[in-house]
Design a protein around this motif. Structure first.
Motif, short mmCIF file in Angstrom:
data_model
loop_
_atom_site.label_atom_id
_atom_site.label_comp_id
_atom_site.label_asym_id
_atom_site.label_seq_id
_atom_site.Cartn_x
_atom_site.Cartn_y
_atom_site.Cartn_z
N GLN A 140 -11.05 4.72 3.15
CA GLN A 140 -11.90 4.02 2.50
C GLN A 140 -11.56 3.91 0.90
OE1 GLN A 140 -15.51 6.31 2.97
NE2 GLN A 140 -16.66 5.02 1.91
N GLN A 141 -11.79 2.68 0.67
CA GLN A 141 -11.62 2.31 -0.90
C GLN A 141 -12.47 3.12 -1.85
OE1 GLN A 141 -11.10 -1.82 -1.88
NE2 GLN A 141 -12.08 -1.42 -3.72
N TYR B 249 -4.77 10.44 -0.68
CA TYR B 249 -5.05 9.06 -1.62
C TYR B 249 -3.97 8.03 -1.37
CZ TYR B 249 -8.30 12.29 -3.97
OH TYR B 249 -9.22 13.14 -4.22
N SER C 164 -12.26 3.20 -5.39
CA SER C 164 -12.44 2.36 -6.66
C SER C 164 -11.44 1.42 -6.69
CB SER C 164 -12.28 3.46 -7.84
OG SER C 164 -10.80 3.76 -8.00
N ALA C 165 -11.71 0.49 -7.88
CA ALA C 165 -10.72 -0.97 -7.86
C ALA C 165 -11.10 -1.13 -9.48
CB ALA C 165 -11.21 -1.87 -6.99
N PHE D 97 0.79 -1.16 -0.03
CA PHE D 97 0.04 -0.29 0.14
C PHE D 97 0.92 1.18 -0.09
CE2 PHE D 97 -2.33 3.36 2.36
CZ PHE D 97 -3.47 3.51 1.40
N ALA E 170 -6.43 -0.95 -6.31
CA ALA E 170 -7.39 -0.51 -5.52
C ALA E 170 -7.06 0.94 -4.92
CB ALA E 170 -7.67 -1.33 -4.25
N TRP F 46 -3.00 0.56 -3.63
CA TRP F 46 -2.34 -0.73 -3.62
C TRP F 46 -2.57 -1.50 -5.08
CZ3 TRP F 46 -4.92 -5.38 -5.13
CH2 TRP F 46 -4.23 -6.47 -4.46
N TYR G 125 -7.70 4.31 -2.46
CA TYR G 125 -8.18 4.60 -1.34
C TYR G 125 -8.09 6.16 -1.08
CZ TYR G 125 -7.79 -0.12 0.05
OH TYR G 125 -8.16 -1.67 0.10
#
Lengths: 431, 271
Positions: free
Chosen positions: A321-322, A299, A324-325, A290, A315, A302, A317
């Motif tokens: 909080q995530q 921001y 988008s992926a 990460f 991913a 990972w 963050y």
């Protein structure tokens, strides 16, 4: 006086083979339990306090476990030292031992009586045993002749060597536990890293630099992966001192430091641009880690491992909080929320993870392994056999008494061999 | 693969048949059954050898890469050891256990995947060959010591149920010596098994000992058989106590071979 008795009793206990046998059983049970206890970091529930007190969360490093091994080693050493006197006596018997006064009380005894003839029986007997690779020692006392036939007298010494070698293995293991040091170095191709390993010695080689010149995968004729090769250069004090290859099963040795091929992968070459800057900043990111984005710390990103089809999972963050992926491929960009910046995937570069290890106990442990193997087979192959013979002549009659000893574990075999020897002797001497 | 499969099936059937016929001879005193059982055991050994040979031909390496291949070698080693002993001296009842263990090993590995997968680089080492070959000799010798120990316990027991069997058994002293000799052969090879594994691990992973469950259980096996020998040397243990210890030793061997592989994760989990 009481103190002396206590010391004597303790020594007697430590040198007792029964104690060693009990230790073997306890150690077996402890090891079996150890494989069932979950490792460190596992949940122990209500038993957590007991696990902590007994140090069972890392059972092989716990005090109780080390104590067991230490006691076994002390017992092995003490028993071996105790045997030394007996070994000396059986290998170099004094005339008193040759002249076995209690011959008739030995577990194996046979008596012959025959008429004295012209033949020199003493020489014939000596010849009989020598033909069977026994060494002979004689002792004369008046009209009585004593013969001591011995074969395989090195056998008990091999057993002694075996037990000492086992102690050396454990000692080497313990030494390694204290003196060993290791570190892992992650190196993209073309980059170098300084290795600082604490060898606990000021040899001047505790700091050196490793440069990864190349990393390749070797394939066999069927197309399967055969090995991974890291071509490295070792640099010390600014000078290139060694070049070599690090492969699985083929570590590179640099002055006692061993480099092992530990892992490998594809590092991601990215460019990070934020809305305010014009020039994007290059960076190399490693998989399965990460990263907080520099300059855009709110921001984080990972990346997974680079797949064979040329894509990588990511991913993104914001805070914790995530947001988008997805997957990226070379040339694609990841746009941060609100167009605050972009992360552009330029390409990949192979990297190698090397394990750098220093363990001064290895030569001792490996030499002990060789000795253990050698002595184990020799102990079982070379059995010490001893016979005592007393030859007396009186009134024209010769009396020959032959005796032998038996071991607890080979009583039947010893008796069988003794009886066979008697039969052969009778045939040889024509009695 | 088809030939190997056929050879495997013949091995399965032959070892099972040999075990049943040896048992028939043992139970009902029918020498003809024993002769047929020995013929089947030889047939099983031949087909076992053929199955191993077929695998070598396909993979171009020794079949020592996973539990299926190792099981094939283990069963082969047990039957070879038994049949060679049988050529020298016939021990009634021993065949029941040798063939039964051989059959059970074959039955167990029939449940495992048998793909001839590629060897991972860490397994491409000459030390793997030494490591597994010593294991085969050690485990086969321990299997024979187990068979001898069970026969000894039958021979020295007083259960009326087994009275019929006791008549056919060799004398106890012979069986006791058989157990001892099998352990004396097995233990040095168990030592080599541990040492070759440690040296290989040092070259491959940089750690000759890492308390992997398989490593630990092979050390337990070593300790149990070392205890067996010392119990004989020191306490003069012979007869039933020594036989019980030999049985316990083989239970540990089987747990190391099968139990650890399936129940405990570690570096040896190549099923």
């Amino acid at each position: 006086m009481a103190e002396l008795n206590f010391i004597k009793r303790t020594w007697r206990l430590l040198t007792s083979m029964r104690f060693g046998l009990i230790l073997l059983c306890i150690l077996s049970a402890a090891l079996a339990v150890a494989t069932l206890v979950p490792g460190a970091g596992q949940g122990y529930g209500k038993m957590a306090w007991l696990v902590q007190v007994l140090g069972l969360d890392n059972i092989y490093r716990s005090f109780l476990f080390r104590l067991l091994f230490a006691l076994l080693c002390v017992n092995l050493l003490a028993c071996s030292i105790n045997r030394l006197r007996m070994l000396k006596l059986t290998t170099f018997p004094s005339p008193q031992q040759i002249k076995k006064s209690n011959l008739e009380q030995l577990p194996l005894v046979h008596r012959f009586t025959l008429r004295a003839g012209d033949k020199p029986v003493e020489d014939l007997l000596a010849d009989f045993f020598r033909r069977r690779r026994f060494s002979i020692r004689k002792f004369h006392e008046g009209a009585t002749t004593w013969l001591y036939a011995s074969r395989g007298s090195a056998g008990p010494w091999f057993s002694f060597g075996l037990h000492i070698s086992l102690v050396l293995v454990v000692a080497g293991f313990a030494w390694g536990g204290v003196a060993r040091s290791e570190t892992r170095v992650v190196l993209p191709v073309g980059e170098q890293a300084e290795v600082v390993t604490g060898s606990h010695q000021s040899t001047g080689v505790d700091r050196f630099t490793i440069r990864l010149d190349d990393f390749t995968t070797l394939y066999d004729a069927s197309g399967a992966i055969d090995n991974w090769v890291s071509r490295v250069t070792i640099i010390n004090n600014g000078r290139e001192v060694q070049r070599g290859e690090v492969m699985v099963n083929r570590p590179l040795n640099y002055r006692g430091y061993h480099l092992y091929q530990y892992s490998y992968g594809q590092a991601l070459k990215v460019e990070l641009a934020d809305g305010a800057r014009e020039a994007p900043r290059p960076a190399v990111l490693f998989p399965n880690r990460f990263y907080r984005l520099p300059g855009l710390e709110q921001y984080g990103v990972w990346f997974g491992s680079w797949s064979e089809n040329g894509r990588v999972d990511y991913a993104l963050y914001q805070g914790h909080q995530q947001v988008s992926a997805g997957t990226l491929t070379t040339g694609e960009s990841l746009t941060l929320p609100g167009n605050s910046g972009t992360l552009h995937l330029v390409g990949t570069s192979p990297f190698s993870v090397l394990l750098v290890k220093y363990d001064p106990s290895i030569p001792l442990v490996f030499a002990s392994f060789v000795l253990v193997s050698l002595f184990f087979f020799l102990t079982l192959l070379v059995r010490h056999r001893r016979y005592w013979l007393r030859l007396e002549e009186a009134d024209g009659l010769l009396t020959l008494v032959m005796g032998g000893v038996t071991s607890l574990h080979t009583r039947a075999l010893d008796r069988e061999e003794f009886e066979k020897m008697i039969r052969e002797m009778e045939a040889y001497l024509g009695w | 693969m088809e030939f190997e499969m056929l050879a495997f099936k013949v091995t399965f059937g032959a070892y099972l048949g040999a075990a049943v016929l040896y048992l028939a001879d043992f139970w009902t005193d029918r020498p003809a059954a024993a002769r047929w059982a020995t013929a089947l055991a030889w047939l099983g050994l031949l087909s076992n050898t053929a199955a191993l040979g077929a695998r070598i031909a396909v993979t171009g390496r020794l079949p020592l890469a996973n539990l299926y291949e190792y099981g094939l070698c283990f069963a082969w080693g047990i039957m070879l050891g038994y049949l060679l002993l049988q050529l020298k001296i016939r021990v009634r009842g021993l065949g029941v256990f040798a063939a039964l263990i051989g059959f059970l090993v074959i039955a167990l590995i029939s449940l495992l995947p048998r793909e001839t997968g590629d060897l991972m680089p860490a397994l491409r080492s000459k030390w793997l060959t030494y490591h597994v070959l010593t294991a085969i000799v050690a485990y086969s010798a321990f299997a024979l010591s187990f068979a001898g120990a069970v026969l000894y316990l039958i021979a020295s027991g007083d259960s009326p149920l087994l009275a019929g069997l006791r008549r056919h058994l060799p004398d106890r002293e012979f069986l006791d010596r058989l157990i001892y000799r099998a352990v004396v052969v097995g233990l040095p090879f168990q030592t080599l098994l541990i040492i070759t594994g440690a040296i290989w691990a040092q070259y491959a992973w940089g750690a000759y000992w890492s308390w992997d469950p398989k490593e630990t259980w092979s050390l337990i096996t070593w300790l149990v058989y070392a205890a067996y020998l010392h119990a004989r040397f020191v306490l003069g243990w012979q007869g039933r106590p020594a036989a019980y210890l030999a049985v316990a030793g083989f239970i540990v061997v089987m747990f190391t071979f099968v139990g650890v592989t399936f129940l405990m994760a570690g570096q040896h989990s190549y099923v």
